[in-house]
Design an enzyme around this catalytic site. Structure first.
Site, PDB file in Angstrom:
ATOM      1  CD  GLN A  28      30.928  34.402 115.672  1.00 41.76           C
ATOM      2  OE1 GLN A  28      30.126  35.060 115.052  1.00 41.76           O
ATOM      3  NE2 GLN A  28      31.903  34.976 116.364  1.00 41.76           N
ATOM      4  N   GLY A  54      37.587  35.286 116.236  1.00 45.04           N
ATOM      5  CA  GLY A  54      39.044  35.386 116.235  1.00 45.04           C
ATOM      6  C   GLY A  54      39.580  34.968 114.890  1.00 45.04           C
ATOM      7  CG  HIS A  55      38.855  36.376 111.354  1.00 40.09           C
ATOM      8  ND1 HIS A  55      38.181  37.258 110.560  1.00 40.09           N
ATOM      9  CD2 HIS A  55      38.009  35.365 111.592  1.00 40.09           C
ATOM     10  CE1 HIS A  55      36.971  36.807 110.344  1.00 40.09           C
ATOM     11  NE2 HIS A  55      36.843  35.669 110.966  1.00 40.09           N
ATOM     12  CE  LYS A  64      34.623  32.521 109.938  1.00 37.64           C
ATOM     13  NZ  LYS A  64      34.860  31.342 110.771  1.00 37.64           N
ATOM     14  CG  ASP A  69      37.527  28.457 115.714  1.00 41.29           C
ATOM     15  OD1 ASP A  69      37.625  29.679 115.811  1.00 41.29           O
ATOM     16  OD2 ASP A  69      37.023  27.722 116.579  1.00 41.29           O
TER      17      ASP A  69
END
Ligand code: IMP
Length: 427
Positions: free
Chosen positions: A223, A40-41, A16, A13
């Site tokens: 990650q 999750g991006h 990225k 988180d």
């Protein structure tokens, strides 16, 4: 070297997605090579928000080849849903390639993930319950089903039925829960296979040919380093290798093919899930960072634990990845704090240490030793050049560079593509 690797250098988180989106604009091929839809991006382009879980972020550009390479664990249901959402937002998703070697996530993986978490009681890892760990377990145990096999109906049926029978025994006998109907899974996954087969290929060929042709290749990490199954804060980790070495096996490229290795770090620290976190703040400052930084998970919406920048930890992650530079994210969140702290050592049982302990109990006993710097009040969200940042913000960056012995090549001052200060072009 025409490749850039983007690595999360904290607990995931780090932001990225935004840097990947920025660099993807200059790349020809974008490769996602570990994890699955546990990631999750969030990417914001022209005030439109896109959430990525499994797809490489390059899909927002029309002319990129977007690869899901062999190291990924692949949830067909999640993939199709993600494609559907992006298509409804007007994004062209035709240029996606999935490696035939990816291991497929099945409903029993997700169920076992959830049941095992429940069974752990207060020892929970805090997984995303997307079936990531159980799917990698099957892969390592050599009983997993690869996507290429799923496209071969006869072989698939044989492998799947054997697996469902085994998993049902585990689910029923060990967890006292209800198993699955194998015909039903088979039919559902055959439907998925029909929809997905157009994307499936041997992606290593595409990556090799691109690198040999001198095309720009972006390796997109998911990650973060401290979630690495070997090098992270085990067992509070994910089941893959979100470290630079992970890209070699996860995409089938040699280490000499990795060029720039850019570590993405927040200007502070966050973590979701359980496990020790030396600089965690349990006070109003922590709450303020959470609210200002909107520190809630993209995949699970869980509030993230927040704390000051931990230099000891980032020095460790820089070493294990061989980082060549840093992108410092969310610096704007720190505007308005009178004092800002950087952890430059730990006090452990009366001793001062400067390395990140491998042993979790030891890490849990570490108390941060801070250097305190003066903060700044100015709104920095519209600043485009490093020189225009307030003096104290520059001092903060300089201290991080100095401590880590690495250049801060990019600074992010807001969520939009345009809110990025680029001090060195990477491609
Ligand atoms: P899993 O990957 O679902 O097995 O979860 C294992 C651990 O990794 C948990 O602490 C999760 O919260 C964490 N995790 C997994 N994916 C991400 C991510 O993309 N960002 C941050 N933490 C993650």
């Amino acid at each position: 070297m025409p490749s850039v690797v983007v690595i999360g250098a904290q607990w995931g988180d780090e932001g990225k997605g935004k840097i990947i989106d920025y660099l993807a604009g200059q790349a020809k091929v974008v490769v996602r090579s570990q994890g699955g839809n546990n990631a999750g991006h969030t990417v914001i382009v022209e005030d439109k928000k896109y959430a990525f879980h499994l797809l490489p972020s390059g899909v927002l550009y029309k002319d990129k080849v977007n690869i899901i390479s062999n190291g990924v664990v692949f949830d067909p249901e999640g993939f199709l849903k993600e494609i559907e959402i992006l298509q409804s937002q007007g994004v062209d998703t035709s240029n996606i390639k999935i490696d035939e070697r990816v291991h497929v996530i099945f409903p029993y993986h997700k169920k076992i993930d959830a049941l095992e978490e429940e069974a752990r009681g207060d020892q929970q890892i805090g997984t995303t319950k997307k079936g990531i760990g159980p799917c990698y377990m099957d892969k390592i145990e050599r009983s997993g089903i690869r996507l290429g096999e799923m496209l071969d109906k006869e072989l698939f049926k044989e492998r799947l039925f054997y697996q469902v029978d085994r998993k049902n025994k585990i689910i029923e006998k060990i967890y006292d829960s209800q198993g699955f109907d194998k015909e039903e899974i088979f039919n559902t996954y055959c439907d998925y296979a029909e929809k997905i087969k157009q994307y499936v290929t041997d992606t290593t060929v595409i990556v090799h040919e691109a690198l040999e042709a001198g095309d720009k290749v972006l390796f997109e990490g998911a990650q973060g380093t401290l979630l690495d199954i070997d090098l992270g804060t085990y067992p509070y980790v994910t089941s893959s290798h979100p470290t630079s070495g992970g890209f070699c096996v996860g995409a089938g490229v040699g280490p000499n093919r990795l060029g720039e290795i850019l570590g993405i770090v927040k200007a502070y620290t966050t973590r979701v899930g359980h496990g020790p976190f030396p600089t965690e703040l349990f006070n109003e400052t922590g709450d303020l960072i959470r609210e200002k930084g909107n520190e809630y998970g993209t995949t699970t919406r869980r509030p993230r634990r927040c704390g000051w920048f931990d230099g000891v930890m980032v020095k460790y992650t820089a070493r294990v990845n061989g980082l060549t530079g840093i992108s410092l994210m969310l610096l704007d969140v720190l505007s308005g704090f009178e004092k800002i702290k950087i952890c430059t050592g730990y006090e452990m049982d009366g001793k001062v240490i400067h390395h990140f302990p491998a042993n979790l109990k030891t890490l849990g006993r570490c108390k941060p030793i801070y250097e305190e710097l003066d903060g700044w009040d100015e709104d920095i969200t519209n600043i485009e050049r490093y020189e225009d940042l307030p003096l104290n913000a520059r001092k903060y960056i300089d201290r991080i560079e100095d401590y880590l012995g690495l250049p801060v090549k990019m600074v992010s001052v807001g969520p939009k593509r345009s809110q990025t200060i680029v001090r060195e072009t990477l491609f």
